[in-house]
Motif scaffolding. Structure first.
Motif, PDB file in Angstrom:
ATOM      1  N   ALA A   1       0.841  -1.202   0.000  1.00  0.00           N
ATOM      2  CA  ALA A   1       0.000   0.000   0.000  1.00  0.00           C
ATOM      3  C   ALA A   1       0.870   1.243   0.000  1.00  0.00           C
ATOM      4  CB  ALA A   1      -0.923  -0.011   1.210  1.00  0.00           C
ATOM      5  N   GLN A   2       1.699   1.366  -0.994  1.00  0.00           N
ATOM      6  CA  GLN A   2       2.536   2.550  -1.129  1.00  0.00           C
ATOM      7  C   GLN A   2       2.670   2.899  -2.602  1.00  0.00           C
ATOM      8  OE1 GLN A   2       6.248   1.642   0.693  1.00  0.00           O
ATOM      9  NE2 GLN A   2       6.312  -0.444  -0.093  1.00  0.00           N
ATOM     10  N   PRO A   3       2.882   4.165  -2.856  1.00  0.00           N
ATOM     11  CA  PRO A   3       2.826   4.628  -4.243  1.00  0.00           C
ATOM     12  C   PRO A   3       3.923   4.060  -5.145  1.00  0.00           C
ATOM     13  CG  PRO A   3       3.304   6.436  -2.720  1.00  0.00           C
ATOM     14  CD  PRO A   3       2.990   5.251  -1.894  1.00  0.00           C
ATOM     15  N   ARG A   4       5.083   3.753  -4.581  1.00  0.00           N
ATOM     16  CA  ARG A   4       6.156   3.252  -5.435  1.00  0.00           C
ATOM     17  C   ARG A   4       6.585   1.876  -4.969  1.00  0.00           C
ATOM     18  NH1 ARG A   4       6.865   8.420  -6.099  1.00  0.00           N
ATOM     19  NH2 ARG A   4       7.565   8.757  -3.960  1.00  0.00           N
ATOM     20  N   LEU A   5       6.518   0.920  -5.862  1.00  0.00           N
ATOM     21  CA  LEU A   5       6.982  -0.428  -5.539  1.00  0.00           C
ATOM     22  C   LEU A   5       8.225  -0.699  -6.357  1.00  0.00           C
ATOM     23  CD1 LEU A   5       3.575  -2.326  -5.683  1.00  0.00           C
ATOM     24  CD2 LEU A   5       4.846  -1.683  -3.633  1.00  0.00           C
ATOM     25  N   LYS A   6       9.161  -1.397  -5.741  1.00  0.00           N
ATOM     26  CA  LYS A   6      10.423  -1.699  -6.410  1.00  0.00           C
ATOM     27  C   LYS A   6      10.179  -2.430  -7.733  1.00  0.00           C
ATOM     28  CE  LYS A   6      12.923  -4.396  -4.027  1.00  0.00           C
ATOM     29  NZ  LYS A   6      13.745  -5.242  -3.233  1.00  0.00           N
ATOM     30  N   HIS A   7       9.274  -3.426  -7.692  1.00  0.00           N
ATOM     31  CA  HIS A   7       9.011  -4.233  -8.885  1.00  0.00           C
ATOM     32  C   HIS A   7       7.694  -3.836  -9.536  1.00  0.00           C
ATOM     33  CE1 HIS A   7      12.213  -7.051  -7.807  1.00  0.00           C
ATOM     34  NE2 HIS A   7      11.819  -6.853  -6.574  1.00  0.00           N
ATOM     35  N   GLY A   8       7.197  -2.638  -9.232  1.00  0.00           N
ATOM     36  CA  GLY A   8       5.846  -2.313  -9.685  1.00  0.00           C
ATOM     37  C   GLY A   8       5.724  -0.951 -10.311  1.00  0.00           C
ATOM     38  N   ALA A   9       6.573  -0.640 -11.282  1.00  0.00           N
ATOM     39  CA  ALA A   9       6.539   0.679 -11.908  1.00  0.00           C
ATOM     40  C   ALA A   9       5.213   0.912 -12.630  1.00  0.00           C
ATOM     41  CB  ALA A   9       7.697   0.817 -12.880  1.00  0.00           C
ATOM     42  N   SER A  10       4.581  -0.165 -13.118  1.00  0.00           N
ATOM     43  CA  SER A  10       3.326  -0.010 -13.853  1.00  0.00           C
ATOM     44  C   SER A  10       2.416  -1.179 -13.493  1.00  0.00           C
ATOM     45  CB  SER A  10       3.595  -0.051 -15.356  1.00  0.00           C
ATOM     46  OG  SER A  10       4.118  -1.338 -15.688  1.00  0.00           O
TER      47      SER A  10
ATOM     48  N   VAL B   1       4.755  -9.681 -11.969  1.00  0.00           N
ATOM     49  CA  VAL B   1       5.202 -10.215 -10.680  1.00  0.00           C
ATOM     50  C   VAL B   1       4.190 -11.239 -10.154  1.00  0.00           C
ATOM     51  CG1 VAL B   1       5.501  -9.602  -8.236  1.00  0.00           C
ATOM     52  CG2 VAL B   1       6.606  -8.224  -9.998  1.00  0.00           C
ATOM     53  N   ILE B   2       2.895 -10.929 -10.336  1.00  0.00           N
ATOM     54  CA  ILE B   2       1.851 -11.828  -9.840  1.00  0.00           C
ATOM     55  C   ILE B   2       1.900 -13.169 -10.571  1.00  0.00           C
ATOM     56  CG2 ILE B   2      -0.659 -12.183  -9.759  1.00  0.00           C
ATOM     57  CD1 ILE B   2      -0.898  -9.122  -9.271  1.00  0.00           C
ATOM     58  N   LYS B   3       2.063 -13.119 -11.887  1.00  0.00           N
ATOM     59  CA  LYS B   3       2.069 -14.369 -12.669  1.00  0.00           C
ATOM     60  C   LYS B   3       3.356 -15.163 -12.469  1.00  0.00           C
ATOM     61  CE  LYS B   3      -0.166 -15.279 -16.174  1.00  0.00           C
ATOM     62  NZ  LYS B   3      -1.355 -16.061 -16.563  1.00  0.00           N
ATOM     63  N   ASN B   4       4.480 -14.460 -12.426  1.00  0.00           N
ATOM     64  CA  ASN B   4       5.770 -15.163 -12.462  1.00  0.00           C
ATOM     65  C   ASN B   4       6.536 -15.165 -11.156  1.00  0.00           C
ATOM     66  OD1 ASN B   4       5.471 -15.734 -15.270  1.00  0.00           O
ATOM     67  ND2 ASN B   4       5.907 -13.577 -15.656  1.00  0.00           N
ATOM     68  N   GLY B   5       6.060 -14.413 -10.172  1.00  0.00           N
ATOM     69  CA  GLY B   5       6.780 -14.352  -8.912  1.00  0.00           C
ATOM     70  C   GLY B   5       8.088 -13.593  -9.059  1.00  0.00           C
ATOM     71  N   ILE B   6       8.887 -13.597  -7.986  1.00  0.00           N
ATOM     72  CA  ILE B   6      10.209 -12.973  -8.044  1.00  0.00           C
ATOM     73  C   ILE B   6      11.214 -14.058  -7.710  1.00  0.00           C
ATOM     74  CG2 ILE B   6      11.708 -11.170  -7.095  1.00  0.00           C
ATOM     75  CD1 ILE B   6       9.152  -9.614  -6.354  1.00  0.00           C
TER      76      ILE B   6
END
Ligand code: HEC
Ligand code: HEC
Length: 245
Positions: free
Chosen positions: A50-59, A66-71
């Motif tokens: 719940a934050q505006p910037r995610l390391k792996h979530g620019a868009s 990330v959801i489909k393939n994991g990290i």
């Protein structure tokens, strides 16, 4: 509670997706993701989403990936069994957790900062590395929450406790007591974050009692303690906190 949820989504600026999409994404999220990321996305075994910037979530696309393939090499699993549509709905929900657009507000943010300082908000909240982490960090509150929401949080803290954000008191069979916010719960375990920000996980069979206080907040109400203009200024100050120097 419902009104707050609507205000929150109303201000969340998820323009590409309908509120209905976000709601569907939320249901999927609760089923698949909340055990690790918490019921409101604020984290647990997995990081705070719940934050505006995610390391792996620019868009939204990056989040869906990330959801489909994991990290790889981390505890973040891939959910290959989900359809692309489901992953996209969840990505929209995850992103809605963290965005509010800039709007013009009546108050004066500079004066609001002084209200914040003399009202003791920093005794429980961190802004730009200063303060105490008893409540949520507010450094980016202006991106995470809209003005109606923060006003409500100040005047009626109990009403603005985010959905799923529950205050609990736990007594273990061994005689220990811990209280704080519930981060997550399933049939066998419960995880809470105490007032110092530490996480505790309990197996329910070890517990004597779990008391839940819905609508109870650890934050005092400022209703009547701040004038209308002070409140406007304080809300404008919080809206200006967008994690930028
Ligand atoms: C088994 C626990 C677990 C589950 C289930 C899980 N995650 Fe994660 N997730 C993690 C961990 C741990 C990380 C941090 C990985 C790392 O070290 O970078 C993570 C990272 C992420 C990130 C990247 C965060 C960032 O800051 O860039 C996103 C987005 C994410 N998860 C979304 C989801 C969604 C959506 C679901 C449900 C489909 C989900 N996760 C399910 C454990 C989990
Ligand atoms: C005694 C501790 C305490 C004090 C003092 C306090 N807060 Fe809080 N605040 C909390 C806690 C704990 C929460 C988490 C939600 C809840 O329990 O209501 C919170 C929640 C919030 C939220 C909602 C954050 C979110 O992410 O949803 C805002 C905004 C907020 N506080 C602003 C303020 C302001 C402004 C002041 C000063 C006028 C203040 N708080 C004083 C403890 C405090």
């Amino acid at each position: 509670m419902l009104a707050i949820a609507l205000l929150f989504f109303g201000g969340a600026g998820v323009s590409a997706q309908t509120p209905e999409d976000v709601n569907q994404g939320k249901k999927l999220y609760l089923g698949h993701c909340s055990p690790c990321h918490g019921q409101t996305g604020t984290g647990g075994r997995g990081p705070n989403l719940a934050q505006p910037r995610l390391k792996h979530g620019a868009s939204e696309e990056a989040i869906a990936d990330v959801i489909k393939n994991g990290i790889a090499g981390t505890e973040m699993p891939g959910a290959w069994q989900l359809s692309d549509r489901e992953a996209a709905l969840m990505a929209a929900y995850v992103r809605s957790l963290g965005r509010v657009e800039r709007v013009d507000l009546p108050g004066d943010a500079v004066a609001g900062r002084r209200v914040f300082e003399r009202s003791g908000c920093g005794q429980c909240h961190i802004v730009n590395g200063e303060g105490v982490a008893m409540g949520p960090e507010l450094t980016e509150i202006g991106v995470r929450r809209n003005a109606e929401y923060t006003r409500e949080a100040i005047v009626h803290p109990g009403a603005a406790v985010p959905e799923g954000y529950l205050y609990v008191e736990i007594a273990t069979a061994a005689g220990r007591t811990v209280s704080g916010q519930r981060v997550n719960e399933d049939s066998f375990t419960i995880q809470i974050r105490d007032s110092t920000g530490r996480y505790h996980s309990f197996r329910k069979q070890e517990l004597k009692e779990v008391r839940k206080f819905s609508g109870r907040s650890a934050m005092p109400s400022y209703q009547g303690r701040l004038g209308e203009a002070e409140l406007d200024n304080l809300v404008a100050y919080l809206a200006s906190l967008r994690g930028e120097p």
